[in-house]
Design a protein around this motif. Structure first.
Motif, PDB file in Angstrom:
ATOM      1  N   MET A   1       8.446  53.092  20.470  1.00  0.00           N
ATOM      2  CA  MET A   1       7.799  52.245  19.473  1.00  0.00           C
ATOM      3  C   MET A   1       8.839  51.434  18.706  1.00  0.00           C
ATOM      4  SD  MET A   1       4.641  52.731  19.979  1.00  0.00           S
ATOM      5  CE  MET A   1       3.927  51.917  18.549  1.00  0.00           C
ATOM      6  N   ALA A   2       8.340  50.448  17.956  1.00  0.00           N
ATOM      7  CA  ALA A   2       9.240  49.564  17.230  1.00  0.00           C
ATOM      8  C   ALA A   2      10.024  50.325  16.185  1.00  0.00           C
ATOM      9  CB  ALA A   2       8.436  48.448  16.577  1.00  0.00           C
ATOM     10  N   GLY A   3      11.327  50.043  16.129  1.00  0.00           N
ATOM     11  CA  GLY A   3      12.180  50.675  15.146  1.00  0.00           C
ATOM     12  C   GLY A   3      12.302  49.835  13.893  1.00  0.00           C
ATOM     13  N   GLU A   4      12.795  50.440  12.834  1.00  0.00           N
ATOM     14  CA  GLU A   4      12.989  49.726  11.578  1.00  0.00           C
ATOM     15  C   GLU A   4      14.105  48.691  11.731  1.00  0.00           C
ATOM     16  OE1 GLU A   4      13.619  50.789   6.824  1.00  0.00           O
ATOM     17  OE2 GLU A   4      13.865  52.320   8.384  1.00  0.00           O
ATOM     18  N   HIS A   5      13.887  47.522  11.161  1.00  0.00           N
ATOM     19  CA  HIS A   5      14.871  46.435  11.192  1.00  0.00           C
ATOM     20  C   HIS A   5      15.172  45.990  12.623  1.00  0.00           C
ATOM     21  CE1 HIS A   5      15.267  47.347   6.998  1.00  0.00           C
ATOM     22  NE2 HIS A   5      15.866  48.503   7.221  1.00  0.00           N
ATOM     23  N   GLU A   6      14.169  46.055  13.479  1.00  0.00           N
ATOM     24  CA  GLU A   6      14.325  45.620  14.858  1.00  0.00           C
ATOM     25  C   GLU A   6      13.698  44.238  15.022  1.00  0.00           C
ATOM     26  OE1 GLU A   6      13.231  48.162  18.466  1.00  0.00           O
ATOM     27  OE2 GLU A   6      11.615  46.677  18.437  1.00  0.00           O
TER      28      GLU A   6
ATOM     29  N   ALA B   1       5.858  37.362  29.450  1.00  0.00           N
ATOM     30  CA  ALA B   1       4.602  37.351  28.706  1.00  0.00           C
ATOM     31  C   ALA B   1       4.106  38.771  28.449  1.00  0.00           C
ATOM     32  CB  ALA B   1       3.552  36.555  29.474  1.00  0.00           C
ATOM     33  N   TRP B   2       4.236  39.624  29.442  1.00  0.00           N
ATOM     34  CA  TRP B   2       3.829  41.015  29.251  1.00  0.00           C
ATOM     35  C   TRP B   2       4.739  41.737  28.248  1.00  0.00           C
ATOM     36  CZ3 TRP B   2      -0.550  43.378  30.197  1.00  0.00           C
ATOM     37  CH2 TRP B   2      -1.400  42.890  31.194  1.00  0.00           C
ATOM     38  N   ALA B   3       6.034  41.389  28.237  1.00  0.00           N
ATOM     39  CA  ALA B   3       6.939  41.995  27.254  1.00  0.00           C
ATOM     40  C   ALA B   3       6.529  41.607  25.839  1.00  0.00           C
ATOM     41  CB  ALA B   3       8.382  41.572  27.527  1.00  0.00           C
ATOM     42  N   VAL B   4       6.194  40.336  25.640  1.00  0.00           N
ATOM     43  CA  VAL B   4       5.727  39.900  24.325  1.00  0.00           C
ATOM     44  C   VAL B   4       4.428  40.628  23.972  1.00  0.00           C
ATOM     45  CG1 VAL B   4       4.884  37.930  22.992  1.00  0.00           C
ATOM     46  CG2 VAL B   4       6.868  37.659  24.491  1.00  0.00           C
ATOM     47  N   HIS B   5       3.540  40.748  24.937  1.00  0.00           N
ATOM     48  CA  HIS B   5       2.285  41.472  24.730  1.00  0.00           C
ATOM     49  C   HIS B   5       2.554  42.904  24.262  1.00  0.00           C
ATOM     50  CE1 HIS B   5      -0.799  44.276  26.378  1.00  0.00           C
ATOM     51  NE2 HIS B   5      -1.654  43.351  26.011  1.00  0.00           N
ATOM     52  N   GLU B   6       3.471  43.590  24.927  1.00  0.00           N
ATOM     53  CA  GLU B   6       3.780  44.970  24.557  1.00  0.00           C
ATOM     54  C   GLU B   6       4.369  45.054  23.154  1.00  0.00           C
ATOM     55  OE1 GLU B   6       3.211  47.902  26.918  1.00  0.00           O
ATOM     56  OE2 GLU B   6       1.835  46.188  27.062  1.00  0.00           O
ATOM     57  N   LEU B   7       5.282  44.154  22.831  1.00  0.00           N
ATOM     58  CA  LEU B   7       5.911  44.179  21.511  1.00  0.00           C
ATOM     59  C   LEU B   7       4.898  43.907  20.407  1.00  0.00           C
ATOM     60  CD1 LEU B   7       9.186  42.273  22.433  1.00  0.00           C
ATOM     61  CD2 LEU B   7       9.033  44.673  21.729  1.00  0.00           C
ATOM     62  N   VAL B   8       4.021  42.943  20.621  1.00  0.00           N
ATOM     63  CA  VAL B   8       2.987  42.644  19.619  1.00  0.00           C
ATOM     64  C   VAL B   8       2.091  43.853  19.403  1.00  0.00           C
ATOM     65  CG1 VAL B   8       0.917  41.262  19.165  1.00  0.00           C
ATOM     66  CG2 VAL B   8       3.010  40.150  19.956  1.00  0.00           C
TER      67      VAL B   8
ATOM     68  N   ALA C   1       5.963  45.257  16.749  1.00  0.00           N
ATOM     69  CA  ALA C   1       7.371  44.856  16.690  1.00  0.00           C
ATOM     70  C   ALA C   1       7.478  43.358  16.408  1.00  0.00           C
ATOM     71  CB  ALA C   1       8.077  45.203  17.989  1.00  0.00           C
ATOM     72  N   GLN C   2       8.643  42.940  15.936  1.00  0.00           N
ATOM     73  CA  GLN C   2       8.917  41.529  15.700  1.00  0.00           C
ATOM     74  C   GLN C   2       9.469  40.927  16.994  1.00  0.00           C
ATOM     75  OE1 GLN C   2      10.773  40.484  11.829  1.00  0.00           O
ATOM     76  NE2 GLN C   2      10.916  42.698  11.520  1.00  0.00           N
ATOM     77  N   ALA C   3       8.689  40.039  17.595  1.00  0.00           N
ATOM     78  CA  ALA C   3       9.065  39.443  18.870  1.00  0.00           C
ATOM     79  C   ALA C   3       9.410  37.975  18.684  1.00  0.00           C
ATOM     80  CB  ALA C   3       7.923  39.575  19.871  1.00  0.00           C
ATOM     81  N   VAL C   4      10.554  37.567  19.238  1.00  0.00           N
ATOM     82  CA  VAL C   4      10.962  36.171  19.269  1.00  0.00           C
ATOM     83  C   VAL C   4      10.922  35.734  20.726  1.00  0.00           C
ATOM     84  CG1 VAL C   4      12.770  34.491  18.753  1.00  0.00           C
ATOM     85  CG2 VAL C   4      12.412  36.463  17.240  1.00  0.00           C
ATOM     86  N   ALA C   5      10.020  34.805  21.034  1.00  0.00           N
ATOM     87  CA  ALA C   5       9.808  34.349  22.406  1.00  0.00           C
ATOM     88  C   ALA C   5      10.601  33.074  22.645  1.00  0.00           C
ATOM     89  CB  ALA C   5       8.326  34.104  22.657  1.00  0.00           C
TER      90      ALA C   5
ATOM     91  N   ASP D   1      -4.882  35.448  17.171  1.00  0.00           N
ATOM     92  CA  ASP D   1      -4.263  36.252  16.114  1.00  0.00           C
ATOM     93  C   ASP D   1      -2.959  36.873  16.592  1.00  0.00           C
ATOM     94  OD1 ASP D   1      -4.360  37.797  13.480  1.00  0.00           O
ATOM     95  OD2 ASP D   1      -4.342  39.448  14.932  1.00  0.00           O
ATOM     96  N   GLN D   2      -2.949  37.386  17.799  1.00  0.00           N
ATOM     97  CA  GLN D   2      -1.738  37.986  18.342  1.00  0.00           C
ATOM     98  C   GLN D   2      -0.652  36.938  18.575  1.00  0.00           C
ATOM     99  OE1 GLN D   2      -3.867  39.744  21.667  1.00  0.00           O
ATOM    100  NE2 GLN D   2      -3.368  41.811  20.942  1.00  0.00           N
ATOM    101  N   MET D   3      -1.044  35.763  19.058  1.00  0.00           N
ATOM    102  CA  MET D   3      -0.072  34.681  19.251  1.00  0.00           C
ATOM    103  C   MET D   3       0.575  34.303  17.923  1.00  0.00           C
ATOM    104  SD  MET D   3       0.174  33.573  22.507  1.00  0.00           S
ATOM    105  CE  MET D   3       0.537  31.802  22.502  1.00  0.00           C
ATOM    106  N   GLY D   4      -0.193  34.387  16.852  1.00  0.00           N
ATOM    107  CA  GLY D   4       0.317  34.040  15.538  1.00  0.00           C
ATOM    108  C   GLY D   4       1.362  34.999  15.007  1.00  0.00           C
ATOM    109  N   ARG D   5       1.473  36.160  15.626  1.00  0.00           N
ATOM    110  CA  ARG D   5       2.466  37.148  15.183  1.00  0.00           C
ATOM    111  C   ARG D   5       3.804  36.977  15.892  1.00  0.00           C
ATOM    112  NH1 ARG D   5      -1.123  42.480  16.199  1.00  0.00           N
ATOM    113  NH2 ARG D   5      -3.149  41.540  15.695  1.00  0.00           N
TER     114      ARG D   5
END
Length: 325
Positions: A1-6, A19-26, A30-34, A51-55
């Motif tokens: 799972m997402a860690g702190e300050h990640e 795309a699947w990696a971004v999906h999993e992170l969202v 987690a904070q994802a930069v695509a 909504d998910q794309m907005g994150r």
């Protein structure tokens, strides 16, 4: 799972595994930069709602430009990198120079950006490929292990060999650790191009009620794109200080079983296939990675059925079209 300050950078985020990696992170919060050279997000929209794309933080840029990559890593305060950006086999054949610039120089730029980040990038996972290996007859029982001899039959595979050795030097000389993963035949929604995309195209055709043809034969190992993406995220979080390379394992099957599973997931469609095998091992041993992280290997029949069902939903929603027969 997402860690702190990640804060995780996904290069090639507009591609299939990206795309699947971004999906999993969202989904993990987690904070994802695509990051991608393309601003076409159609594969991401197959997996994420508005909504998910907005994150997701989106950064467009060319991986071949070292300053661009360095700026993204610095400005976005990146702590982990999942490096998936690459040109696939047909595009490398069509333009070998561009293929080397994206696949090899682009990987150097990612490693160099991490080196210049002064220790803020704690983990890197990058995509190698089973294309570093040769055809099945080179290996006992057709099985390729992590340390099996490399014998790439394509430019794409030779570029991936270069990346594995480059990553090893970056770790040895500058302490930039990394984990390279070698996916096999990736399938599932979003896999719409590349040498081994025919099985996924056949799944889409079946969902649309159409017959199809797979232009290769033989046996090899298959992985659903979501499962592969989860492996890249998990290995980036290992934060290794040295360089490692692992095969991703999974179910292996001959092409006739793959075609039969595709037809069984549909209703009255027929999937045919060629006799010529791919120049790849028949089975990929991923046991070392299995001991390192919690790898999900979904059964092939289950993954195919899920993919056909996913495609059927996308077709009904008008989010995708089946290519004409």
């Amino acid at each position: 799972m997402a860690g702190e300050h990640e804060r995780m950078l996904v290069t090639g985020a507009a591609g299939c595994i990206g795309a699947w990696a971004v999906h999993e992170l969202v989904n993990q919060g987690a904070q994802a930069v695509a990051f991608d050279v393309s601003e076409d997000h159609h594969r991401l929209r197959l997996l994420l709602d508005d909504d998910q794309m907005g994150r997701v933080t989106f950064r467009q840029g060319d991986l071949r430009d070292q300053q661009t990559v360095e700026d993204v890593v610095a400005e976005e305060h990146i702590t982990h990198v999942v490096h998936l950006a690459a040109l696939q086999v047909p595009f490398c054949v069509a333009d070998p120079v561009l293929g080397s610039q994206v696949n090899v120089t682009g990987t150097v730029n990612v490693l160099e950006a991490a080196r210049r980040a002064g220790g803020t990038v704690r983990g890197i996972a990058y995509a190698s490929s089973i294309a570093v290996f040769g055809p099945a007859e080179l290996y006992e029982g057709g099985v390729a292990r992590d340390d099996s001899p490399m014998a790439p039959a394509t430019l794409y595979g030779s570029y991936k060999v270069a990346n594995e050795w480059t990553a090893a030097v970056y770790a040895a000389d500058w302490g930039v650790g990394s984990v390279g993963l070698r996916p096999s035949v990736i399938y599932g929604p979003g896999r719409d191009q590349g040498l081994t995309s025919d099985p996924t195209k056949a799944m889409l055709a079946t969902a649309a009620g159409r017959d199809s043809h797979i232009a290769f034969g033989g046996a090899t190992t298959y992985q659903h794109a979501q499962d592969a993406a989860a492996c890249f995220i998990a290995t980036a979080r290992l934060e290794r200080g040295t360089a490692h390379v692992y095969n991703i394992g999974g179910p292996s099957a001959p092409i006739d079983e793959v075609a039969a599973a595709i037809d069984a997931a549909g209703s009255g469609t027929t999937t045919t296939f060629a006799d010529t095998p791919l120049p790849l091992p028949a089975h990929i041993d991923g046991s070392n990675l299995d001991q390192l992280i919690d790898v999900k290997h979904r059964p092939l029949t289950e993954g195919i059925a899920e993919s056909v069902d996913h495609f059927a939903r996308l077709l009904r929603a008008g989010l995708i079209e089946a290519s004409p027969p």
